[in-house]
Each structure stands twice: as structure tokens, then as C-alpha cells.
Design an enzyme around this catalytic site. Structure first.
Site, mmCIF file in Angstrom:
data_model
loop_
_atom_site.group_PDB
_atom_site.id
_atom_site.type_symbol
_atom_site.label_atom_id
_atom_site.label_comp_id
_atom_site.label_asym_id
_atom_site.label_seq_id
_atom_site.Cartn_x
_atom_site.Cartn_y
_atom_site.Cartn_z
ATOM 1 C CB SER A 261 -0.926 -0.004 1.213
ATOM 2 O OG SER A 261 -0.218 0.388 2.365
ATOM 3 C CE LYS A 262 -2.293 5.574 -3.764
ATOM 4 N NZ LYS A 262 -3.313 6.597 -4.010
ATOM 5 N NE ARG A 263 -1.932 3.126 5.414
ATOM 6 C CZ ARG A 263 -3.220 2.791 5.444
ATOM 7 N NH1 ARG A 263 -4.105 3.684 5.660
ATOM 8 N NH2 ARG A 263 -3.588 1.537 5.262
#
Length: 571
Positions: A261-263
Site C-alpha cells: 500500500s501507499k503507506r
RNA sequence: GGCCCGUUCGUCUAGGGGUUAGGACGUCAGAUUUUCAUUCUGGUAGCAGGGGUUCGAUUCCCCUACGGGCUACCA
């Protein structure tokens, strides 16, 4: 006619999973001479991130994914940004309201939150569905005049899809085959929000229909909403033109749990983004593959093979080859963990595949390095060198010197360019990234000033200085009487001095080999020891390409100078 | 919890009712070399478990386990 779309939401940078989705859409489109559309899905105004759209387009561009229709390119289905299509969606929501496939819901977000909490406290999950909607505030339960009164009062409302009860939906997915779901397990999704914007589901189906999308290729996270979408096509009466669906498996983290994920940012030790992302709010920079030193074609290759293969052992594909070989049927079903180690290997393969000239250009662009030991100046690209040389040819400042110290203009001739290319050819196989090359080749540009202690201790015996003196003497006759910067009679700017006449301007490595090995043998010296000592003098440690290759590139004068310096320093 | 999807070496994967289960990355060993790398050769390691179906299942079906996704007026 194949028409596909990549439809990201501009809520931040695209991560590599998103890029892969775009890539598969692109490959499929090109394979079938179809159209690749970029549609921006920004129906959630609250999550819009400035710069995200530009980031998405720049990323795709870097990857070589060409957009045929989009916010920048235009096209027959304009506009391509959903916020610019806002007016379109209302009428479609109304259509469903009229034919009974949708209804007004007046329950406030707060009310529903409270109900959800209540359910949770009983360890149940609330769902706005066929069961619960009968006891909630909506146009199905409220009398008609009350509904009208509420609508006219300006109170907030949403439009929900009226999911039929106990109906078996049979769907076809190109990758997964037949998927069956009973409508009783699906809730009444919001189609139209109280802020006048559609939700993803409505906008997506309406736009895909209006844009005549033939194939919806998207991530597996959308599979659970496929039944809703299929029902929407049915409710609109668009079943006969409904696109085919292909839900791509997800890219998982290399270790631990969950999808990438982006995080994850840089926490995993490798980039998750295609290019650097500058978070303007926190001022943090998240690294991208481009800036990490990956070649764009290598990156595309890596992505393509994550979840797809053509059934052969082939692993290195150009974009054209990918287009040729691609098919959705050969996309795997299961998620794949990304392997950063193999990614590096891929980049190394591309390093080997590229020409020395191409890498030299890249190397010079990234490293403004000193031109040559003893000569100040900076390396410039071949094009720049040409331009600068032209200035010097015509300018009055040209003083017959190829290198003009710290002058603002430093002319670099073809000779220097060729030298760099030659250096690249020697070290590129030792590097995974262009940025590795300097650490492999710095000693071609500057003389070492320190010498590896371990090697000294192991090999620097008392007789070494005299052995080195002999070798210097051997090379002395080869050394030009003057260095090019102080060209003597008969040597003009642009000329190559005689010692630089071959192999990028020097004796061939083989000639040094004959000379020095002959000396070692005839004087009964220890080959390994002398060779390692020579390397120590030239490089400062015991790493690098062949000693004779290094000598050939350095030239006799520089070799002698380095030997002298080492003897002086080490003693 | 519910719904859906998935499961072949550590990782990416090929294969598919009868195969010595193939390749790649990694890893280990050997070769080459003046060094370090590269390269080459070889080794290591896998069909999640249990039931069926079948003469025969890793392959087909079911169950379990495990993994993943979704479960917002986010996409």
C-alpha cells in the site's frame, strides 16, 4: 473495438500496483489495436491531493505507457475527469429512482454510525440492506408526501441502490472464470452522495458505458463490488454492451502480511512508487524507482512479470515484446509478493543490454566528475561537448589547450568521451545501477590518496619499491614528453598524442600485459604479488577490473605518477 | 464475524490425471581470474492437510487450515 481505461483516484501518488494495472490495460489495448484511456476518478473531493494528477501522468509517461484519450489528450468522450462530469451523473441516478432500482435515504451519517456502534456492541455487523431498510428512514418506508416534503426542505439525502432479494448473480471474469453471488449478501450501496457527487460505483458504471469501455481491467480489490456493478448495468438496461471484466491479483508485501500500500512508503527498504513523491503537507519525500536508479524499461519488465508470464522461460521483454506476448488469460489468479532482490537483477540485465554509450550518457548526466587525473574540468555529455567544442573552435578564447582549468567553459573532446565509454564497458557488468558505476570506476578519474592497509600488510615487502622503480622505468619511454594540456610543437588542440592513438588513447591492455608479465617472468618475480601491488598503486585497494585494462586507460604517464606516489606514501 | 478470491521450492513461476515436477531470483559449492566482481558449471529446496472420484492424483470434486480482498455518503 477494444477500449480500456485506467481510472486512478488522485488521492496521492500511484504505487507500483497501480502502475501495473495501468500497464496491463496498456498492453491489452496495444495488443488489440485498441484505445487506452486515462480517466481521473475524483468524486471524493475531500481526498483530493494537489499534484497527484500530474504525478500520475508523469509516472505513466516515464514507464512508456501512452495515453490515447485523457484529461491532457482530450478525446471523443470528454471530459475525462469525473468532477468535470458531475452534471451527467444526476440524470442517471434519477433514471434509477424512476424505474424503481434506487431510492432516497434520509438517514444521516451520524444516525447510521450510531446504529453501527449499537450492532457492534452486540457483536453484529450492520448492513443497510433488504432486511434493515424496512425500518430506516427512506423513500421505501416513508409516505410519499413526507418524502416530497423532505426533498423540498433541503435536508441531506443520498440515493441508494435497491438490491433485489435472493437473486443469484452469475458473473464472468476473464481471469477468475465464473463467480456467483447471491444478492441477499449485498447491501444497498450509496450511488449518489448528499454533496451532489456520485460514488465510485455509479460514476464508474455510467462512464464506462458512455465511454464505450470494452474491458474493465482493474485490481482484485474491486471483485466484491462486481455484483453491484453487474446489477447496475442490468438496472440501466445496458447488459448487452456491458464490458468484460478482468480482476488482477494484488501485489503483496515481500514479508509480513497484506497487500502493498501507499503507506508503506520507504519502510520496506525499496520504493513502492514509480517516481519520487513529494508530500507537500509533511514535506516528506518518498522515493521512486526512477530516482532509485532503475531503468524505466527494466521497471516495466519487472511489473509485467508480477502475475503474468507467457508460458515460456523468457524473462527479459521490451515493451513491444510484452505487447506481442500479452494476454489476460495468462494472468495468474494468486497475489504475488514483490521480490526486491530480483528487481535488482532485472536492472543489472538491462545494464548489460544497453550500449556503453547509452550508459555513459546516463553516467555523465548523474555524475559531474573530474575529467581526468591532473586535469581539472568536468565531464559533459556528448551533445554538450560538441556544442562547447564548437564554441571553442570559433571563439577567440581557444588557446590551443583542450583543457582550460577552471574556466567556465571546459571543452571536452571526443577523446574524453571515448575514454568514458571505454571505462563503462569495463565496469558496467559489475554494477546493478548507473549510480554504482562511480564507486566502481572513480579511480579512472582521480588518483588514490590512501592505500588499503590489509593489502599493504600482506604484500608490501621491503623490495617492492625497487621492483616498482624497474616497472616505472619500463614504462617511461612510452610516456609522452608533455601532457596534452601543455601541447608542444606539432601537437595541436584536438590532436591525439601518439600514446593515445589506440584503444581509447593508449597502448592496448594486451601490450602492457606482454611488457609487464615479460618483466615479471624474466626477473623471477612473484606474479600475484606484483600484480596486486600494481593494483594497490593504481586503485588504492585490491578491487576493480584488470590491471592492464586500467593501465591502458590511464596512460603511461599517469601510471608512473601513481606508482611514484604510492612508493612515496607507503615507503 | 459475514461475503468473495486464492494456495507448486524462501520468492516469482511453468506444468498438469501416469513427468526424474521444469525455469528464474536468492542461497551454497566448484571452475575461471593478478584482486573484487562478473561469467560458467553444479547442488539445495516445492505440489498446505484430510477425505473422495479413479487402475492411478500434485493435477478433478468436497471439507479444513492458511493467506488475501471487501465489508464508508473512499476509491
Amino acid at each position: 473495438m477494444v477500449r480500456v481505461r485506467f481510472a486512478p483516484s488522485p488521492t496521492g501518488p500511484l504505487h507500483m500496483g497501480g502502475v501495473r494495472t495501468a500497464l496491463f490495460n496498456y498492453l491489452f489495448a496495444r495488443k488489440h489495436q485498441g484505445t487506452m484511456i486515462l480517466r481521473i476518478e475524483d468524486t471524493d473531493q475531500g481526498r483530493f491531493v494537489p499534484g497527484a494528477e500530474e504525478y500520475i501522468m508523469e509516472s505513466l509517461e516515464w514507464c512508456g505507457i501512452q495515453i490515447d484519450e485523457g484529461i491532457r489528450e482530450g478525446g471523443k468522450s470528454e471530459p475525462y475527469r469525473q468532477s468535470d462530469r458531475k452534471e451527467i451523473y444526476k440524470q442517471y441516478a434519477d433514471q434509477l429512482l424512476e424505474n424503481g432500482w434506487a431510492y432516497y435515504s434520509f438517514d444521516s451519517a451520524e444516525d447510521l454510525d450510531a446504529i453501527r456502534k449499537d450492532y457492534e456492541s452486540r457483536k453484529e455487523t450492520f448492513s443497510y440492506d433488504t432486511q434493515t431498510r424496512t425500518s430506516l428512514r427512506n423513500s421505501l418506508t416513508l409516505p410519499a408526501d413526507e418524502v416530497n416534503r423532505l426533498l423540498n426542505s433541503g435536508v441531506n439525502y443520498v440515493v441508494r441502490f435497491r438490491m433485489p432479494e435472493n437473486h443469484e448473480i452469475v458473473m464472468q471474469d476473464i481471469i477468475r472464470g465464473e463467480v456467483r453471488v447471491n444478492t441477499s449478501t449485498i447491501d444497498d450501496k450509496v450511488l449518489f452522495k448528499s454533496d451532489g457527487m456520485p460514488t465510485y460505483h455509479l460514476a464508474n458504471v455510467v462512464d464506462d458505458h458512455l465511454m464505450e469501455i470494452s474491458h474493465v481491467i482493474r485490481g482484485e480489490e474491486w471483485l466484491p463490488s462486481l455484483p453491484l456493478h453487474v446489477m447496475l448495468y442490468k438496472a440501466f438496461g445496458w447488459t448487452d454492451t456491458m464490458p468484460q471484466f478482468a480482476h488482477l491479483p494484488l501485489i503483496l508485501k515481500p514479508s509480513g502480511n497484506g497487500k502493498l500500500s501507499k503507506r508503506d512508503g520507504d519502510k520496506l527498504g525499496f520504493p513502492v512508487f514509480p517516481i519520487n513523491w513529494n508530500n507537500q503537507e509533511t514535506n516528506e519525500i518518498y522515493s521512486g524507482y526512477r530516482e532509485a536508479g532503475y531503468f524505466n524499461d527494466a521497471f516495466v519488465n519487472i511489473l509485467a512479470l508480477l502475475g503474468w508470464n507467457d508460458g515460456t522461460d523468457k524473462e527479459i521483454y521490451s515493451m513491444d515484446e510484452l505487447i506481442q506476448a500479452f494476454s489476460l488469460e495468462r494472468v495468474g489468479k494468486s497475489g504475488s509478493r514483490f521480490d526486491p532482490e530480483k528487481a535488482k537483477w532485472f536492472n543489472h540485465q538491462y545494464m548489460l543490454l544497453k550500449s556503453d554509450e547509452e550508459i555513459a550518457e546516463e553516467f555523465i548526466k548523474n555524475h559531474k566528475v573530474p575529467a581526468f587525473a591532473g586535469m581539472t574540468g568536468a565531464l559533459v555529455t556528448q551533445a554538450e561537448a560538441g556544442a562547447r567544442l564548437a564554441v571553442n573552435e570559433s571563439g577567440t578564447k581557444a588557446k590551443g589547450s583542450r583543457f582550460r582549468g577552471n574556466d567556465s567553459v571546459t571543452a571536452v573532446t571526443g577523446f574524453e568521451w571515448e575514454r568514458v565509454v571505454k571505462i563503462i564497458s569495463l565496469v558496467k557488468e559489475r554494477a546493478e545501477f548507473v549510480k554504482d558505476i562511480w564507486s566502481q570506476a572513480w579511480f579512472f578519474f582521480e588518483a588514490p590518496t590512501t592505500y588499503d592497509e590489509t593489502t599493504i600488510k600482506k604484500r608490501w615487502t621491503p623490495e617492492i619499491p625497487s621492483i616498482l622503480k624497474d616497472i616505472s622505468a619500463l614504462l617511461l619511454p612510452l610516456s609522452p614528453p608533455v601532457i596534452p594540456a601543455k601541447a608542444g610543437p606539432g601537437l595541436r588542440r584536438g590532436d591525439k598524442c601518439s600514446c593515445h592513438s589506440r584503444e581509447g588513447g593508449n597502448l592496448l591492455a594486451a601490450e602492457y600485459e606482454t611488457l609487464i608479465k615479460g618483466h615479471i617472468t624474466s626477473h623471477n618475480l612473484n606474479m600475484g604479488n606484483v600484480m596486486n601491488i600494481l593494483r594497490l598503486c593504481l586503485v588504492g585497494s585490491s578491487v576493480g577490473p584488470g590491471v592492464f585494462d586500467i593501465m591502458a586507460l590511464l596512460g603511461p604517464a599517469e601510471v608512473i605518477a601513481r606508482i611514484d606516489r604510492a612508493v612515496q606514501t607507503i615507503g
